[in-house]
Design a protein around this motif. Structure first.
Motif, mmCIF file in Angstrom:
data_model
loop_
_atom_site.group_PDB
_atom_site.id
_atom_site.type_symbol
_atom_site.label_atom_id
_atom_site.label_comp_id
_atom_site.label_asym_id
_atom_site.label_seq_id
_atom_site.Cartn_x
_atom_site.Cartn_y
_atom_site.Cartn_z
ATOM 1 N N PRO A 1 0.845 -1.199 0.000
ATOM 2 C CA PRO A 1 0.000 0.000 0.000
ATOM 3 C C PRO A 1 0.878 1.245 0.000
ATOM 4 N N GLU A 2 0.393 2.294 -0.616
ATOM 5 C CA GLU A 2 1.163 3.532 -0.742
ATOM 6 C C GLU A 2 1.036 4.335 0.555
ATOM 7 N N ASN A 3 1.747 3.877 1.579
ATOM 8 C CA ASN A 3 1.704 4.486 2.907
ATOM 9 C C ASN A 3 3.113 4.666 3.446
ATOM 10 N N TYR A 4 3.227 5.547 4.435
ATOM 11 C CA TYR A 4 4.512 5.682 5.114
ATOM 12 C C TYR A 4 4.814 4.404 5.892
ATOM 13 N N ASP A 5 3.810 3.896 6.590
ATOM 14 C CA ASP A 5 3.980 2.644 7.336
ATOM 15 C C ASP A 5 3.886 1.473 6.370
ATOM 16 N N ILE A 6 4.948 0.714 6.253
ATOM 17 C CA ILE A 6 4.929 -0.472 5.395
ATOM 18 C C ILE A 6 5.462 -1.664 6.171
ATOM 19 N N ASP A 7 5.174 -2.831 5.652
ATOM 20 C CA ASP A 7 5.687 -4.078 6.220
ATOM 21 C C ASP A 7 7.059 -4.319 5.587
ATOM 22 N N THR A 8 8.125 -4.012 6.335
ATOM 23 C CA THR A 8 9.472 -4.139 5.770
ATOM 24 C C THR A 8 9.848 -5.597 5.525
ATOM 25 N N ASN A 9 9.243 -6.520 6.263
ATOM 26 C CA ASN A 9 9.485 -7.944 5.997
ATOM 27 C C ASN A 9 8.897 -8.336 4.644
ATOM 28 N N ALA A 10 7.690 -7.871 4.360
ATOM 29 C CA ALA A 10 7.066 -8.138 3.056
ATOM 30 C C ALA A 10 7.891 -7.498 1.943
ATOM 31 N N LEU A 11 8.405 -6.301 2.192
ATOM 32 C CA LEU A 11 9.259 -5.623 1.216
ATOM 33 C C LEU A 11 10.481 -6.481 0.909
ATOM 34 N N ALA A 12 11.144 -6.971 1.946
ATOM 35 C CA ALA A 12 12.351 -7.780 1.761
ATOM 36 C C ALA A 12 12.041 -9.088 1.033
ATOM 37 N N GLN B 1 5.227 9.543 10.944
ATOM 38 C CA GLN B 1 4.052 8.666 10.923
ATOM 39 C C GLN B 1 2.785 9.473 11.141
ATOM 40 N N ALA B 2 2.803 10.313 12.156
ATOM 41 C CA ALA B 2 1.630 11.127 12.483
ATOM 42 C C ALA B 2 1.309 12.110 11.357
ATOM 43 N N ALA B 3 2.337 12.748 10.812
ATOM 44 C CA ALA B 3 2.119 13.717 9.735
ATOM 45 C C ALA B 3 1.506 13.047 8.515
ATOM 46 N N PHE B 4 1.999 11.871 8.143
ATOM 47 C CA PHE B 4 1.429 11.171 6.993
ATOM 48 C C PHE B 4 0.016 10.674 7.285
ATOM 49 N N ALA B 5 -0.222 10.217 8.502
ATOM 50 C CA ALA B 5 -1.559 9.728 8.866
ATOM 51 C C ALA B 5 -2.596 10.847 8.763
ATOM 52 N N GLN B 6 -2.151 12.090 8.986
ATOM 53 C CA GLN B 6 -3.065 13.233 8.960
ATOM 54 C C GLN B 6 -2.937 14.066 7.678
ATOM 55 N N ASN B 7 -2.229 13.517 6.683
ATOM 56 C CA ASN B 7 -2.023 14.208 5.401
ATOM 57 C C ASN B 7 -1.428 15.609 5.582
ATOM 58 N N GLN B 8 -0.543 15.752 6.534
ATOM 59 C CA GLN B 8 0.130 17.029 6.781
ATOM 60 C C GLN B 8 1.467 17.022 6.041
ATOM 61 N N TRP B 9 1.376 17.248 4.726
ATOM 62 C CA TRP B 9 2.534 17.086 3.853
ATOM 63 C C TRP B 9 3.668 18.037 4.202
ATOM 64 N N GLU B 10 3.343 19.301 4.467
ATOM 65 C CA GLU B 10 4.404 20.283 4.755
ATOM 66 C C GLU B 10 5.130 19.942 6.059
ATOM 67 N N HIS B 11 4.384 19.476 7.054
ATOM 68 C CA HIS B 11 5.033 19.050 8.304
ATOM 69 C C HIS B 11 5.940 17.845 8.028
ATOM 70 N N ALA B 12 5.441 16.921 7.228
ATOM 71 C CA ALA B 12 6.246 15.736 6.885
ATOM 72 C C ALA B 12 7.532 16.171 6.185
ATOM 73 N N LEU C 1 6.253 12.176 -0.534
ATOM 74 C CA LEU C 1 6.028 13.613 -0.687
ATOM 75 C C LEU C 1 6.164 14.045 -2.143
ATOM 76 N N GLN C 2 7.098 13.427 -2.875
ATOM 77 C CA GLN C 2 7.237 13.739 -4.302
ATOM 78 C C GLN C 2 5.942 13.440 -5.040
ATOM 79 N N LYS C 3 5.264 12.378 -4.621
ATOM 80 C CA LYS C 3 4.000 12.015 -5.240
ATOM 81 C C LYS C 3 2.920 13.063 -4.950
ATOM 82 N N GLN C 4 3.149 13.888 -3.916
ATOM 83 C CA GLN C 4 2.240 14.990 -3.579
ATOM 84 C C GLN C 4 2.725 16.310 -4.192
#
Length: 167
Positions: A11-22, A134-145, A73-76
């Motif tokens: 999923p296109e999220n900040y939080d990802i499953d790094t084990n699944a990635l590997a 994590q919090a900034a992405f969860a709340q779509n606060q791009w500039e804070h992120a 953020l580039q995607k935003q």
């Protein structure tokens, strides 16, 4: 440019499953490894080589929390690492200067204990920064992120310098 998240079926999220990635990275690298295409046409060999390079770069970006955040953020439409973003809160700049002085003093005096303490402090700061991201992405606060990414770059560089001084 292909979407790195799609490439690894994440999923296109900040939080990802790094084990699944590997795991997915290993499977895809095995599938597209250039050695498997040794008997293929020159075009297919080149495609396999390009795919392997893309997979490795995508894995590197998604596996690193700061690079993953900057990629999202580039995607935003926000380039967190753009040179025009050089303003930081005075408190952050003062803290950076204090840490750098501590690092310089510890290096000069070869104080391993102080270097280790500073490394622990920076690691704790990096952990807190990741929670802030994590919090900034969860709340779509791009500039804070983006601000957290920029601060994270400073912390990463300082952590590398501390590590180099410990060796």
């Amino acid at each position: 440019m292909s979407n790195y998240f799609t490439l690894f079926r994440l999923p296109e999220n900040y939080d990802i499953d790094t084990n699944a990635l590997a795991q997915t990275h290993r499977a895809l690298i095995a599938q597209f490894h250039p050695d498997k295409f040794a008997a293929a046409s020159a075009f297919e060999q080149k495609q396999a080589l390009m795919m392997t390079a893309t997979l490795n770069e995508a894995h590197r970006v998604l596996n690193d929390p700061l690079d993953r955040a900057a990629y999202l953020l580039q995607k935003q439409g926000i380039n967190a690492d753009a040179p025009e973003h050089t303003q930081f809160a005075p408190e952050f700049l003062i803290q950076q200067m204090e840490w750098r002085e501590t690092l310089m003093d510890a290096k000069i005096s070869q104080n391993i204990h102080e270097l280790n303490q500073l490394a622990q402090t920076i690691a704790a700061e990096q952990k807190q920064l990741q929670q802030n991201l994590q919090a900034a992405f969860a709340q779509n606060q791009w500039e804070h992120a983006a601000e957290w990414v920029r601060q994270g770059r400073f912390l990463s560089k300082l952590a590398q310098e501390i590590h180099a001084a410990q060796e």
